[in-house]
Scaffold this motif. Structure first.
Motif, short mmCIF file in Angstrom:
data_model
loop_
_atom_site.label_atom_id
_atom_site.label_comp_id
_atom_site.label_asym_id
_atom_site.label_seq_id
_atom_site.Cartn_x
_atom_site.Cartn_y
_atom_site.Cartn_z
N TYR A 1 1.20 4.29 -2.77
CA TYR A 1 1.17 5.70 -2.38
C TYR A 1 2.34 6.48 -2.97
N ALA B 1 0.84 -1.21 0.00
CA ALA B 1 0.00 0.00 0.00
C ALA B 1 0.87 1.25 0.00
N VAL C 1 -5.93 -3.78 -3.84
CA VAL C 1 -7.16 -3.65 -3.06
C VAL C 1 -7.90 -4.99 -3.03
N TYR D 1 -4.36 4.87 1.27
CA TYR D 1 -5.38 4.99 0.22
C TYR D 1 -6.19 6.27 0.35
N CYS E 1 -3.66 0.28 -8.34
CA CYS E 1 -4.08 -0.16 -7.01
C CYS E 1 -5.15 -1.25 -7.00
#
Length: 303
Positions: free
Chosen positions: A125, A121, A247, A220, A243
């Motif tokens: 980012y 994650a 996810v 997120y 993403c």
């Protein structure tokens, strides 16, 4: 087991009873499980091989994906071997120390997996919010240190679990209604207070699961904020495609994991044991089965 001096000792072995109430269909249940395992084995080993040998995939995102694939293989292999022995050959007995070792590997590497999902994650980012600095922020030494820190956190926090269980007396049944040695399933067989074990288990859950979920949610949130500010529809599509696979991996990993965690502690007798055990297996097997497909379909470089 009761001995002459009125003290209690650990049983030499436990009996893994499979899925209570569904014994007649154990063989049929084993077929999709075995198919999923073979699929995960081929998919994850193929993914690791591809990432290792294809230089264009020597990037942070794919290094983290290779870590995730290796961890998935360890966790599902650790548990499925027992399940298939139960379903196919009715080999239900497992040595006490082997049970503790299995418990350590299952919970330890699921903790490591949670850390890797958090790192992925953060990778998304940085890729979306700082694309020009991506290569300088996520260097190979940083990736190696982050991966090692995630591994050490998961392993070190789980080391006390076997020792806390081993100190308990088991004077009741040695039959575990499960396909593998789950921490809470073993604790329920003890005839002493398990308060320390439960408190430590909750503490570890907070230090790993809740912390990682908070970091993922924050990542997120910042990604969504950055994407909203983009004016180009192509930029929107590229950001979301980066993403989507991650996810999906988060959903198929955390949803059954939290279901298993809360039903063990707060479900009581309201949830059938068979449903809980099936979900506990779904928590470990579908992620390694689906992750290679998710990333293969959603990632052009892997295609």
């Amino acid at each position: 087991m009761l001995v002459s001096n009125n003290s209690y000792v650990a049983p030499p072995s436990f009996i893994l009873n499979g899925i209570p109430g569904l014994e007649r269909v154990h063989v049929w249940i084993s077929l999709p499980l075995c198919t999923m395992y073979i699929t995960s084995l081929v998919g994850n080993l193929g993914l690791v091989y591809l990432i290792y040998y294809e230089e264009s995939l020597h990037r942070p995102m794919y290094f983290f994906l290779a870590m995730l694939s290796l961890i998935d293989l360890i966790t599902c292999t650790t548990t499925l071997s027992n399940a298939l022995c139960i379903f196919w050959f009715t080999l239900k007995e497992i040595n006490f120390n082997a049970c503790l070792a299995q418990m350590f590997f299952v919970h330890g590497f699921t903790g490591v997996e949670s850390g890797v999902l958090m790192l992925m994650a953060l990778d998304c980012y940085v890729a979306i919010c700082y694309p020009l600095r991506y290569a300088t922020i996520l260097t190979k030494p940083i990736i190696a240190k982050a991966g090692l820190a995630s591994f050490l956190r998961g392993v070190l926090l789980m080391i006390p679990f076997p020792f806390l269980v081993k100190r308990l007396p088991f004077c009741q049944s040695n039959i575990i209604s499960h396909t593998y040695c789950d921490h809470m399933s073993v604790l329920k067989l003890s005839c002493a207070s398990i308060k320390v074990n439960v408190i430590y288990g909750l503490t570890v859950a907070l230090l790993i699961g809740v912390f990682d979920i908070c970091c993922i949610s924050l990542s997120y949130t910042l990604i969504l904020k950055a994407v909203i500010s983009l004016s180009s529809s192509d930029a929107w599509q590229k950001a979301f495609s980066t993403c989507t696979a991650h996810v999906s991996a988060i959903i198929i990993t955390y949803v059954p994991a939290f279901f298993t965690f809360f039903t063990h502690r707060f479900g009581g007798h309201t949830i059938p044991p068979s449903l809980h055990i099936i979900v506990a297996n779904l928590y470990l097997l579908p992620p390694p089965t689906l992750n290679p497909t998710l990333y293969g379909v959603k990632t052009k470089q892997i295609q």
